[in-house]
Design a protein around this motif. Structure first.
Motif, short mmCIF file in Angstrom:
data_model
loop_
_atom_site.label_atom_id
_atom_site.label_comp_id
_atom_site.label_asym_id
_atom_site.label_seq_id
_atom_site.Cartn_x
_atom_site.Cartn_y
_atom_site.Cartn_z
N ALA A 1 53.55 -23.13 83.00
CA ALA A 1 52.16 -22.78 83.33
C ALA A 1 51.16 -23.66 82.59
CB ALA A 1 51.90 -21.31 83.01
N GLY A 2 51.66 -24.59 81.77
CA GLY A 2 50.78 -25.54 81.10
C GLY A 2 50.39 -25.19 79.68
N TYR A 3 51.07 -24.20 79.07
CA TYR A 3 50.71 -23.77 77.73
C TYR A 3 51.66 -24.34 76.67
CZ TYR A 3 47.76 -20.33 80.04
OH TYR A 3 46.81 -19.72 80.82
N ALA A 4 51.11 -24.70 75.53
CA ALA A 4 51.93 -24.90 74.34
C ALA A 4 52.36 -23.52 73.85
CB ALA A 4 51.14 -25.63 73.26
N VAL A 5 53.46 -23.46 73.12
CA VAL A 5 53.95 -22.19 72.59
C VAL A 5 54.05 -22.30 71.07
CG1 VAL A 5 55.93 -20.63 72.44
CG2 VAL A 5 55.17 -21.47 74.66
N ILE A 6 53.43 -21.33 70.38
CA ILE A 6 53.44 -21.28 68.92
C ILE A 6 54.27 -20.09 68.47
CG2 ILE A 6 52.03 -21.08 66.84
CD1 ILE A 6 49.64 -22.10 68.48
N THR A 7 55.19 -20.32 67.55
CA THR A 7 55.96 -19.23 66.94
C THR A 7 55.92 -19.40 65.42
OG1 THR A 7 58.14 -20.27 66.70
CG2 THR A 7 57.55 -19.45 68.90
N GLY A 8 56.61 -18.50 64.73
CA GLY A 8 56.75 -18.63 63.29
C GLY A 8 57.74 -19.69 62.87
N GLY A 9 58.39 -20.34 63.85
CA GLY A 9 59.25 -21.48 63.57
C GLY A 9 60.64 -21.15 63.09
N GLY A 10 60.96 -19.86 62.97
CA GLY A 10 62.26 -19.46 62.43
C GLY A 10 63.32 -19.28 63.50
N PRO A 11 64.42 -18.60 63.15
CA PRO A 11 65.51 -18.35 64.10
C PRO A 11 65.20 -17.16 65.01
CG PRO A 11 66.07 -17.46 61.95
CD PRO A 11 64.73 -18.16 61.78
N GLY A 12 66.20 -16.68 65.73
CA GLY A 12 66.07 -15.49 66.55
C GLY A 12 65.13 -15.66 67.72
N ALA B 1 60.67 -26.23 74.68
CA ALA B 1 61.12 -27.61 74.51
C ALA B 1 61.97 -28.07 75.70
CB ALA B 1 61.93 -27.73 73.21
N GLU B 2 62.85 -27.20 76.18
CA GLU B 2 63.72 -27.58 77.30
C GLU B 2 62.94 -27.76 78.59
OE1 GLU B 2 67.87 -25.50 75.70
OE2 GLU B 2 66.73 -24.54 77.32
N ALA B 3 61.77 -27.12 78.69
CA ALA B 3 60.92 -27.28 79.87
C ALA B 3 59.93 -28.44 79.72
CB ALA B 3 60.16 -25.99 80.15
N GLY B 4 59.99 -29.15 78.59
CA GLY B 4 59.10 -30.29 78.38
C GLY B 4 57.73 -29.92 77.85
N GLY B 5 57.56 -28.68 77.37
CA GLY B 5 56.28 -28.25 76.83
C GLY B 5 56.14 -28.60 75.36
N VAL B 6 54.99 -28.26 74.79
CA VAL B 6 54.72 -28.52 73.38
C VAL B 6 55.16 -27.29 72.58
CG1 VAL B 6 52.95 -29.03 71.66
CG2 VAL B 6 52.77 -30.02 73.95
N SER B 7 56.13 -27.47 71.70
CA SER B 7 56.75 -26.38 70.96
C SER B 7 56.33 -26.47 69.50
CB SER B 7 58.27 -26.47 71.09
OG SER B 7 58.92 -25.46 70.36
N VAL B 8 55.64 -25.42 69.01
CA VAL B 8 55.04 -25.45 67.67
C VAL B 8 55.64 -24.34 66.81
CG1 VAL B 8 52.89 -25.30 66.36
CG2 VAL B 8 52.89 -26.33 68.65
N GLY B 9 55.89 -24.65 65.53
CA GLY B 9 56.37 -23.65 64.58
C GLY B 9 55.50 -23.63 63.34
N LEU B 10 55.02 -22.45 62.97
CA LEU B 10 54.22 -22.29 61.76
C LEU B 10 55.05 -21.50 60.76
CD1 LEU B 10 50.73 -21.39 63.32
CD2 LEU B 10 51.75 -23.64 62.91
N GLY B 11 55.69 -22.19 59.83
CA GLY B 11 56.59 -21.57 58.89
C GLY B 11 55.87 -20.99 57.68
#
Length: 264
Positions: A95-106, A116-126
């Motif tokens: 849908a055109g969005y970057a995705v932000i997570t806490g960057g960890g597992p699970g 990442a597998e869909a070619g989007g921008v994958s962000v982790g804030l640890g």
């Protein structure tokens, strides 16, 4: 067998072995016990906190429109919850969005992986924790923080909505902080979606009954929460809210331009 040395991430740094301190920066910031040397140290901590804000703002300022996904670090990769996270990341990227997570597992890894597998921008804030948690391999842009409140600011400032997968205390903390910001008008046009009716249904029932019926929140506050098992529905809620917010911004710009023209 090779002995594994203790390791901890501290902002941009990684320390190992005897250099790993007994407490984290957050623990030392919040601890008022012991001698009064904290009176002299806290003013200097302000500079480090400021540096974390500057670093976060600088790294994230040029992100495309983004959605933050929360969820448990303890979710195994062979579970339906993990698969839901992968599908969610994939469709948000589509849908055109970057995705932000806490960057960890699970669940965090799952959302980053799908993105990442869909070619989007994958962000982790640890975040620096007493127990080590490494940045997952599906993160394109990873930033390490010492202080939770700085990290939380980044989650909100650079997102147009939250999607919350099943999780524990940390996920609940992030969920209710987001709801408080929306309820109090600190952020606007900001959808909050819970994924997993079986997991979140009991909590939502308690909110609808105990909190509403005792007057702790108003009935309309319940409408701030969207509960679903359908990834497509979750993405649609985000997209529709984003479009409404975009139309509101356009109308405000036109109104401002017209007011300036009338004044001239």
């Amino acid at each position: 067998m090779k002995k594994t040395r203790p390791e901890r991430r501290q902002g941009a740094a990684v320390v190992r072995g005897d250099l790993v301190p007994e407490s984290t920066h957050d623990q030392r910031l919040l601890d008022r016990r012991g001698p009064a040397d904290w009176l002299h140290m806290d003013p200097w901590r302000v500079l480090r906190i400021q540096a974390e804000f500057v670093e976060g703002f600088g790294q994230l300022a040029e992100l495309p429109q983004a959605v933050t996904v929360f969820g448990s670090a303890r979710t195994p990769a062979d579970t339906p919850e993990y698969e839901m996270g992968v599908e969610l990341g994939r469709k948000l990227a589509g849908a055109g969005y970057a995705v932000i997570t806490g960057g960890g597992p699970g669940c965090m890894e799952a959302a980053n992986r799908g993105t990442a597998e869909a070619g989007g921008v994958s962000v982790g804030l640890g975040i620096e924790l007493p127990f080590e948690q490494s940045m997952n391999e599906y993160v394109d842009l990873g930033i390490e923080f010492r202080y939770f409140f700085v990290r939380k600011t980044m989650f909100v400032k650079y997102s147009c909505g939250f999607v919350t997968l099943p999780g524990g205390f940390g996920t609940l903390d992030e969920l209710f902080e987001a709801l408080t910001l929306v309820q109090t008008g600190k952020v606007t046009s900001f959808p909050v979606v819970l994924m997993g009716t079986g997991f979140w249904g009991g909590l939502l029932d308690w909110i609808k009954t105990t909190l509403v019926e005792t007057g702790k929140i108003s009935p309309r506050d319940v409408d701030l929460i969207h509960l679903t098992d359908d990834v497509d529905e979750a993405v649609k809620i985000i997209v529709d809210a984003d479009r409404r917010h975009g139309r509101q911004r356009d109308e405000e710009r036109r109104a401002t331009a017209n007011a300036v023209g009338d004044a001239e």
